[in-house]
Design an enzyme around this catalytic site. Sequence first.
Site, short mmCIF file in Angstrom:
data_model
loop_
_atom_site.label_atom_id
_atom_site.label_comp_id
_atom_site.label_asym_id
_atom_site.label_seq_id
_atom_site.Cartn_x
_atom_site.Cartn_y
_atom_site.Cartn_z
N CYS A 191 13.92 -1.85 10.54
CA CYS A 191 15.12 -2.20 11.30
C CYS A 191 15.37 -3.71 11.27
CB CYS A 191 15.05 -1.74 12.75
SG CYS A 191 14.81 0.03 12.95
N ARG B 111 15.36 -3.96 5.42
CA ARG B 111 14.50 -3.53 6.53
C ARG B 111 14.86 -2.14 7.04
NH1 ARG B 111 12.02 -8.24 8.84
NH2 ARG B 111 11.50 -7.02 10.68
N TRP C 102 16.18 1.87 10.44
CA TRP C 102 15.25 2.75 9.74
C TRP C 102 14.78 3.75 10.77
CZ3 TRP C 102 10.09 4.26 10.01
CH2 TRP C 102 9.59 4.87 8.86
N ASN D 232 14.21 -3.09 17.66
CA ASN D 232 13.32 -2.81 16.53
C ASN D 232 11.94 -2.54 17.11
OD1 ASN D 232 11.86 -2.71 14.13
ND2 ASN D 232 11.75 -4.94 13.94
N GLY D 233 11.35 -1.39 16.75
CA GLY D 233 10.02 -1.05 17.25
C GLY D 233 9.97 0.38 17.72
N GLU E 152 -1.67 0.53 -8.08
CA GLU E 152 -0.41 -0.16 -7.81
C GLU E 152 0.69 0.36 -8.72
OE1 GLU E 152 2.69 -2.70 -6.63
OE2 GLU E 152 0.97 -1.79 -5.63
N LYS F 75 4.31 2.01 -7.50
CA LYS F 75 5.64 1.52 -7.90
C LYS F 75 6.51 2.66 -8.40
CE LYS F 75 5.73 -2.23 -6.55
NZ LYS F 75 5.03 -1.61 -5.51
N GLU G 251 7.50 5.21 -5.55
CA GLU G 251 8.35 4.76 -4.44
C GLU G 251 9.79 4.51 -4.86
OE1 GLU G 251 6.98 1.19 -2.50
OE2 GLU G 251 6.51 0.20 -4.37
N HIS H 155 -13.38 15.89 -12.83
CA HIS H 155 -13.86 16.37 -11.54
C HIS H 155 -12.73 16.99 -10.72
CE1 HIS H 155 -17.87 14.68 -12.11
NE2 HIS H 155 -17.26 13.66 -12.68
N LYS I 240 11.38 -2.50 3.91
CA LYS I 240 10.58 -3.58 3.34
C LYS I 240 9.48 -4.06 4.27
CE LYS I 240 9.84 -6.90 0.28
NZ LYS I 240 9.26 -6.56 -1.03
#
Length: 605
Positions: free
Chosen positions: A2, A27, A74, A100-101, A482, A486, A489, A505, A600
Amino acid sequence: MCGIVGVTGNPNAVEILLNGLEQLEYRGYDSAGIYVNDQKGDDYLVKEKGRIADLRAEVSADVHGSTGIGHTRWATHGVPSKENAHPHVSNDKRFYLVHNGGIGNFTELKETYLQDVTLVSETDTEVIVQLVAKFAREGLSTKEAFKKVLGLVDESSSYAFLLLDREDPDTLYVAKNKSPLLIGVGDGFNVVCSDDLAMLKETHDFIELVDGEIVILKPTSITIEDPAGQVVDRKPFHVDTDPAQAQKGAYPFYMLKEIDEQPGVMRNLIKEYIAEDGSIKIDADLLKAMADSDRIYIVAAGTSYHAGLVGKELFEKLIQVPTEVHVASEFAYNPPLLSAKPFFIFLSQSGETADSRQVLTQVNQAGYPSLTITNVMNSTLSREATYTLLLYAGPEIAVASTKAYTGQIALEAILAKALGVYKQIATIKDFDVAAELTKAANGMQELVDEKGKIEKIAADMLKDTRNAFYIGRTMDYAIVQEAALKLKEVSYIQTEGFASGELKHGTIALIQENTPVVAIITDKKTANHTRSNAQEVKARGANVLYIVSRDLATPTDQIVLPEITPLLSALVAIVPTQLLAYYASIQRGYDVDKPRNLAKSVTVE
């Protein structure tokens, strides 16, 4: 998550809010809204599901004001919708609030105080604004009602609140706990924002807030009070960032721009931290604190966690310091048995990661020394850690981190070199970090110049697949984790990064005809083993792409990496995987900068 903006005392409030929200859209971007008041009796509330562009389209020419608040969301409580979008308004239409929160006890508050109030949204935020209105109706001033509500919110909650009272429309009421918020100091006006990027067109002078403080903001005054009601005198800090750095320029997307900027990040770090004589410009007090410790604990989340995995290799291989890497959200509630003299390193692009902040709070309570490596000066993790090192990477806007990851690894290498010199480790003289980072910069440039080739590979291998795998060993295993993140996402391809020796395995059961498998090979010790594992999946129908260091490459390997010390192979090996992820997303028609369900800066636990 947010983004919040606010302004008081500027007749261009509508455009300031919309421009600010556009800068904060990374955000959160499932709904947005603004409320503005012209202080002459006219006010406007506009909310819309979707992006800021959708909100802007709903703002008609008659919407105007000199004071206002705005929010890009968000979703945490309630689906993305116009009803759940902020600002939220009390039933009496007096109070408007953005947040925000997350409020941990909002259900209990609703059941205790608001049984006779009809709520129009599913959000925790509406509970707060209705409570402020209730206490104001009972005779409290706006400030008193606001403080009373803050006192009812439980300790598990996080918030950045921005409140406007329609009966006192030139005043903004601000409070924060665990979530970031800044005051911007203008000329005859003042602003509020989650990130200074949102208001760099209006001011470069900002005041950070501390948890528990409230602020009464008017066009020409800023009053900060601590939880005891004592006035706090805090000077602004100046931000030199050029607003143009946060623009795409000629690029179609921020992610591609930021991939291309990585060679420049390497050069910036050399310039900032390495003197012409090769000495490292890092505070001796920091190096002493690290030298006095017996173990390093790297705490991070997401991409930063993966950078920490590479950092572990650097600290252990170069300077023989035992190092552990932990996922912040796990460490906070299930910490390991610590050594006698721990030193903590927090990796965070934004410096606001809520899970890492939770760990840092515990670290500070225990009195342990800590370092934050971040891209954002004066961020929460930077202010609260014992020491800070900045990435100097410039604004990173795309949700999927690229240049912050490579910047974190490069800075870890610089730090390892500095600590090795400080501890007089004889072998550290053989590690010429400036030369290696220069090689990395040149190698990155070589790879980003091969975009056309990588775009074609992405089209051939990834355009229609449902899943994919990355495999590697040792350092390459850190890299493939990583690389897999990428791809998943931004393209929504279900991708996993595995230690290639673990395929037999269980994982090899997932291989089918034409399953994409990317093998990363930069380690001479394990190169033949990884090739053997790649042959095993190829024999079961996999479509294998090899990304291999030049000294280990064969004529049939599709992507050959420029030479660099194996300890820093991640800096070059990651670049083609970033481009693969970028093109896979674009070829599927997605917004690569704003992947679904993501944001983000993760400022809630």
